[in-house]
Design a protein around this motif. Structure first.
Motif, short mmCIF file in Angstrom:
data_model
loop_
_atom_site.label_atom_id
_atom_site.label_comp_id
_atom_site.label_asym_id
_atom_site.label_seq_id
_atom_site.Cartn_x
_atom_site.Cartn_y
_atom_site.Cartn_z
N THR B 10 45.69 26.02 62.49
CA THR B 10 46.89 25.42 63.05
C THR B 10 47.38 26.28 64.19
OG1 THR B 10 47.40 24.74 60.83
CG2 THR B 10 49.13 24.48 62.44
N ILE B 11 47.56 25.67 65.36
CA ILE B 11 47.92 26.43 66.55
C ILE B 11 49.31 26.01 67.03
CG2 ILE B 11 47.26 26.92 68.93
CD1 ILE B 11 44.71 27.34 67.85
N MET B 22 46.97 21.49 78.94
CA MET B 22 47.30 21.84 77.55
C MET B 22 46.05 22.11 76.71
SD MET B 22 50.19 20.04 75.34
CE MET B 22 49.34 18.56 74.96
N SER B 23 44.97 21.33 76.93
CA SER B 23 43.79 21.52 76.09
C SER B 23 43.16 22.90 76.35
CB SER B 23 42.78 20.41 76.35
OG SER B 23 42.42 20.40 77.71
N GLU B 29 44.05 29.79 73.01
CA GLU B 29 44.84 30.30 71.89
C GLU B 29 43.98 30.37 70.62
OE1 GLU B 29 47.55 31.51 72.49
OE2 GLU B 29 48.62 31.71 70.59
N LEU B 30 43.12 29.35 70.45
CA LEU B 30 42.22 29.34 69.29
C LEU B 30 41.30 30.56 69.32
CD1 LEU B 30 40.99 27.75 66.84
CD2 LEU B 30 39.40 26.77 68.48
N HIS B 31 40.69 30.81 70.49
CA HIS B 31 39.80 31.97 70.63
C HIS B 31 40.55 33.26 70.31
CE1 HIS B 31 36.06 30.31 72.50
NE2 HIS B 31 36.87 29.29 72.68
N ARG B 32 41.78 33.36 70.83
CA ARG B 32 42.54 34.59 70.64
C ARG B 32 42.91 34.79 69.17
NH1 ARG B 32 47.44 36.56 70.45
NH2 ARG B 32 48.40 34.50 70.27
N LEU B 33 43.22 33.68 68.49
CA LEU B 33 43.70 33.80 67.12
C LEU B 33 42.58 34.08 66.11
CD1 LEU B 33 46.43 31.04 66.68
CD2 LEU B 33 46.72 33.51 66.61
N VAL B 34 41.41 33.47 66.29
CA VAL B 34 40.43 33.57 65.21
C VAL B 34 39.24 34.49 65.50
CG1 VAL B 34 41.02 31.27 64.39
CG2 VAL B 34 39.06 31.53 65.88
N GLU B 35 38.89 34.72 66.77
CA GLU B 35 37.67 35.48 67.02
C GLU B 35 37.82 36.93 66.60
OE1 GLU B 35 36.19 35.05 70.98
OE2 GLU B 35 35.41 33.07 70.54
N GLY B 36 36.79 37.42 65.94
CA GLY B 36 36.78 38.81 65.51
C GLY B 36 37.63 39.09 64.29
N ALA B 65 55.29 22.99 69.45
CA ALA B 65 54.44 21.94 68.90
C ALA B 65 53.29 22.59 68.14
CB ALA B 65 53.89 21.07 70.01
N GLU B 66 52.84 21.90 67.13
CA GLU B 66 51.79 22.44 66.28
C GLU B 66 50.58 21.53 66.35
OE1 GLU B 66 53.14 24.44 62.26
OE2 GLU B 66 52.33 22.46 61.94
N PHE B 67 49.41 22.10 66.57
CA PHE B 67 48.18 21.32 66.62
C PHE B 67 47.25 21.80 65.53
CE2 PHE B 67 48.71 19.36 70.80
CZ PHE B 67 49.68 20.19 71.35
N THR B 68 46.58 20.87 64.88
CA THR B 68 45.54 21.26 63.93
C THR B 68 44.20 21.09 64.62
OG1 THR B 68 46.93 20.43 62.19
CG2 THR B 68 44.67 20.92 61.61
N VAL B 69 43.47 22.19 64.74
CA VAL B 69 42.21 22.15 65.48
C VAL B 69 41.05 22.35 64.50
CG1 VAL B 69 40.90 23.13 67.38
CG2 VAL B 69 43.37 23.16 67.44
#
Lengths: 155, 171
Positions: B10-11, B22-23, B29-36, B65-69
């Motif tokens: 969830t981002i 936005m995409s 943001e996804l890369h920053r949050l989950v990688e590593g 806003a919240e997105f589920t990726v």
């Protein structure tokens, strides 16, 4: 003390990891049971392509995490097939085993382990991947191992 | 073992990013949050692609806003009993440490065959059987994981080389 009550959850909760996942003579991989596996060489290939793509779209690049850099270094050292054509060939050879043999056949995990470890003999492969025991006969396994070692890159 | 795992994250996104790019922001943001990151049982090495981004949900009270990726990532998960290769990075009298990708494993003296002994007088210190098997810092070695402990954001493992076909790699 009657606070607001939570509405009942509509989705089924994910089962918690049992904690007894193992890869010994029986394979219990938990949530990874039906997930595609990658050998080290395949991972090397995939990571290099992703890095290339990232470089093209965003030269200068992003800051990579420690885990990512360590993994890149690791797959660089231990990828036994470096050329992308060879990686595909090894994938074809080893994938021919999938589902073959007794006891449910060779799984994706065992296929990836075979392509990663590059054993010399069927005996060695069976010792290092104990779940292979009783699945394949010596000749089939030895044939596949020989085919793979012919493609190996010793540089 | 490396896996191609499908995961969900969830981002949250600040209103100042609600524009035509936005995409791109969501993907960065996804890369920053989950990688590593270590998710308890496995390391997420690299996000391969995100194949489904949900409709936005505006959070009441903040305007975020919240997105589920849904995304596919290359993850590395060690299993008990798995055989893997690694590089020795530290040799001590009580055993040695092996780096297997992002995981640090310890091989204690009780998990080393009795003919391979510690030699502290050599530089660098090494484990050796005085023949062709030498284990020093930088040696490539094949080990079998015997136990894995997960902590928040980190993992440790113990391993053995006291079985057939394990030990320093000859080639």
């Amino acid at each position: 003390m009657a606070g607001p009550t939570r509405p009942p959850t509509l989705s089924r909760a994910r089962p918690p990891p049992s904690g007894d996942e193992e890869a010994t003579s029986t394979l219990r991989l938990g949530e990874m049971d039906n997930t595609p596996c990658l050998s080290v060489a395949e991972c090397h290939e995939l990571l290099s392509r992703l890095a290339e793509k990232e470089n093209r779209s965003n030269p200068g690049g992003k800051a990579n995490s420690d885990v990512y850099l360590k993994t890149r270094e690791y797959v660089g050292i231990f990828a036994r097939f470096k050329d992308s054509k060879t990686v595909t060939q090894v994938d074809v050879i080893s994938s021919a085993l999938l589902g073959k043999g007794e006891r449910g056949g060779v799984t994706a995990f065992e296929r990836a382990q075979l392509a990663t470890l590059c054993c010399d003999t069927a005996e060695e492969a069976r010792t290092l991947i104990p779940s292979l025991e009783g699945k394949l006969d010596d000749e089939t396994l030895q044939g596949v191992l020989d085919d793979m070692s012919k493609l190996r890159d010793f540089n | 073992m490396f896996f191609l795992h499908e995961l969900e994250e969830t981002i949250p996104l600040h209103p100042s990013y609600f524009d035509k790019d936005m995409s791109v922001y969501i993907s960065n943001e996804l890369h920053r949050l989950v990688e590593g990151k270590n998710h308890g049982h496995f390391f997420t090495i690299c996000v391969m692609d995100s194949f489904e981004v949900s409709e936005a949900r505006v959070l009441p009270g903040t305007g975020m806003a919240e997105f589920t990726v849904h995304y596919r990532a290359i993850v590395w998960r060690p299993f008990r009993g798995e055989v893997c290769d690694g590089v020795v990075n530290n040799v001590l009298p009580s055993g040695f440490f092996v780096q297997v990708g992002p995981l640090l494993c310890f091989v204690s003296r009780s998990a080393i065959p009795s003919e391979i002994k510690f030699d502290g007088n050599a530089t660098p210190p090494q484990f050796t059987d005085n023949a062709d098997q030498v284990i020093e810092s930088g040696t490539h070695i094949r080990i079998k994981l015997t136990g894995i402990r997960s902590e928040v954001q980190d993992m440790f493992a113990i391993a053995t080389i006291k079985e057939d076909y394990l030990g320093p790699l000859m080639q």
